[in-house]
Enzyme design. Sequence first.
Site, short mmCIF file in Angstrom:
data_model
loop_
_atom_site.label_atom_id
_atom_site.label_comp_id
_atom_site.label_asym_id
_atom_site.label_seq_id
_atom_site.Cartn_x
_atom_site.Cartn_y
_atom_site.Cartn_z
N ASP A 116 -0.67 2.91 4.78
CA ASP A 116 -1.26 3.19 3.48
C ASP A 116 -1.45 4.72 3.42
O ASP A 116 -1.41 5.41 4.44
CB ASP A 116 -2.57 2.43 3.29
CG ASP A 116 -2.93 2.34 1.80
OD1 ASP A 116 -2.36 3.10 0.99
OD2 ASP A 116 -3.78 1.50 1.44
C1 BGC Z 1 -3.58 2.21 -2.00
C2 BGC Z 1 -2.20 1.58 -1.94
C3 BGC Z 1 -1.24 2.41 -2.73
C4 BGC Z 1 -1.24 3.82 -2.17
C5 BGC Z 1 -0.29 4.76 -2.86
C6 BGC Z 1 -3.57 3.68 -1.65
O1 BGC Z 1 -4.78 4.27 -2.00
O2 BGC Z 1 -4.47 1.52 -1.14
O3 BGC Z 1 -2.27 0.27 -2.45
O4 BGC Z 1 0.04 1.84 -2.72
O5 BGC Z 1 -2.54 4.36 -2.30
O6 BGC Z 1 -0.75 5.07 -4.13
#
Ligand code: BGC
Length: 707
Positions: A228
């Site tokens: 993530d």
């Molecule tokens: C989220 C993800 C997301 C990623 C990119 C993170 O803060 O938890 O679900 O895909 O950011 O935006």
Amino acid sequence: MAFSDPDVSDLVDSLSLDEKCSLVRGAADPERTATGYVPGVPRLDIPELRLADGPLGIRIPGRSSTAFPASIAVAATFDPELARRQGVAMAREAKASGQHAVLGPGLNLIRVPNCGRNFEYYAEDPVVTADFAAAVVEGLQSKDVLATPKHYVANNQETKRLVVSAEVGERALRELYLPGFEAAVEAGAGSVMTAYNRVNGTHMSDHRRLVTEVLKDEWGFDGYVVSDWFGTASAVGAATAGLDLEMPGISLEALHEAFGLDPDAEMLEEGDDESIPAGETTTPRFATELKSAVESGAVPADRLDDMVARILGQMARIGLLDGDWGGGALDTPEHRDLAETLAARGTVLLKNDDGALPLSDDADVALVGPGVSEAMLGGGGSSEVTPAREVSALAGIRARTDGSVAFEPGVERVVTPSFFDDEREDADADDFPGGKTPDIDTAADCAREADVAVVVVRDATTEGADRETLRLPGEQDELVEAVADAADRTVVVVQSGGPVELPWRDSVDAVVESWYPGQADGDALASILYGDADPSGRLPVTFAPEESYPTASDERFPGVADEAQYDEGVFVGYRHFDAADADDEPTYPFGHGLSYATFEYGDAEVRGDDVVAVAVTNASDRDGREVVQAYVRPPAVAGVERPTRELAGYAAVEVAAGATETVELSLSEHAFRRYDDSEGWTVDAGDYVVEIGRSSRDIRAETTVSR
Ligand code: BGC
């Protein structure tokens, strides 16, 4: 090495150490379209790889795309085929914007009713979660776009999401939290995103047992594991645990700069949120430490080769390495129709006294609520999509009715938080069409004059924060009470990201749950309110008073000293409410949802080992759509605690007025087996009662199968 394609192996062999390191971490996208970007290696004709956020549609800064309903609404259709079509549509839109991977589906189990991201997830039940996740993955991958099921695993809350440890037993992991990911992998997901949180003390980016041993070795996942964003806890730990790609791979500052964002923009602000230790999580790890770790042998060279091969392998699989990738289309008529069908089919009729709904075509309507002039697109966070078009409740009802529509906001606007749209956040709290001033008495007067009052209320949820309460924000409860007192008939439409408390439900005639319906909000709502479509949504989560959920203790949620105890085990959602010692009745049980038709069930018949059939008769004079559900009750086994019932199968079926349809349901083996800490998966011998009905609490027929 994961991918045996000889071309990929040759490519890996031709890469220098620096080139390999550049392929396993993100960089700034020069085009500013991708959420995650991996530069190519022009020397070897390796193209760039672009990853775009989902899961409610494709998020591209400054561009619009189809804004689908929230995933919880999609699950409420109980029709995974629609989710597969959504996957296909999102893949086409991703392609049209040059994005090779979609960061979705989100499939964490809905454990905590307060979780701010429940709208991005499917259900409190693992079978529903697995079916919908697999269907979206199949759809995306069928069009050569990589799916990225997320967030692996036990990311069930937003509070302290970067540090909290889910203290969860193996049985609950296996029975509840892992099946969705396993199904997504089986369905062909090219990538899996690790969660921010820790599980039993170890950050998921560094969790060798879950990432390498379970996901890759046990399930045979041969795609790449991506972190993530800013969720890589260490370089050596993550690389050796099995993480293949670090995102975003650059510092928070560099990311803000690359997207021309205000450095104060709400994404992950170091130090600002107590869950983000300043400087610790927003520093890219692979960029600074991986090369030397490989040189020193701390990360074996063949691990780096495997990381690269997994990424290149997926690029090869979708045709990217041989230049055979492209096409796609945005905002097509099919995508618009699908967004509306999903929103309508996912709408749940919770209550309908004395046929308050459907509305007659010429009823004079008082449409009340602070959000009726804006479509309810979703919650805040990375899933925000700029809609290709949007229809508010007001516009949808005005377009459908032959009667008059008077509008009053009643209370101040409920602002949906946004990570990207300052205007949404800054919208004037009482800037309403026609210069209306929000006032509860005025709204009640308006309701008194009409044939029927339709009150639309909403919550406001977002990634990065959990809901403090399951009550609706602001004075919306007071507004509903006042309108219900004044009006002849009151219909309440709830737009929420998950369960909410409905303290006024006995004073109103009908309650409709439409979740976050996305761009087609008003059209879908009108089709349900006026009976053009039968409400066929069913609850994928239990609605109950907040204090009666199993997570209503600080130890369990949000946790104490950065640990959330999952010691309710497998007793989550209806498994908790159905347990013999649960004191509280759900307000609306899992699987609940009314139809405008009336269905009668025949006897259940066993057909083979894992199929049951039942005849469903539509005893009304309206065509209807029923969701037939099968639950399995296990035999009693000494010393084993099991849920009273578990969902095993379901089918959404159209039944014409007066007609009878025989519905066959396949029973998932998941509902029969249990995970034993020493024996592993176990199916106890004995008689299993199969209950068939309209919800987990409305059983119409029973039969028995043996194992
Ligand atoms: C989220 C993800 C997301 C990623 C990119 C993170 O803060 O938890 O679900 O895909 O950011 O935006």
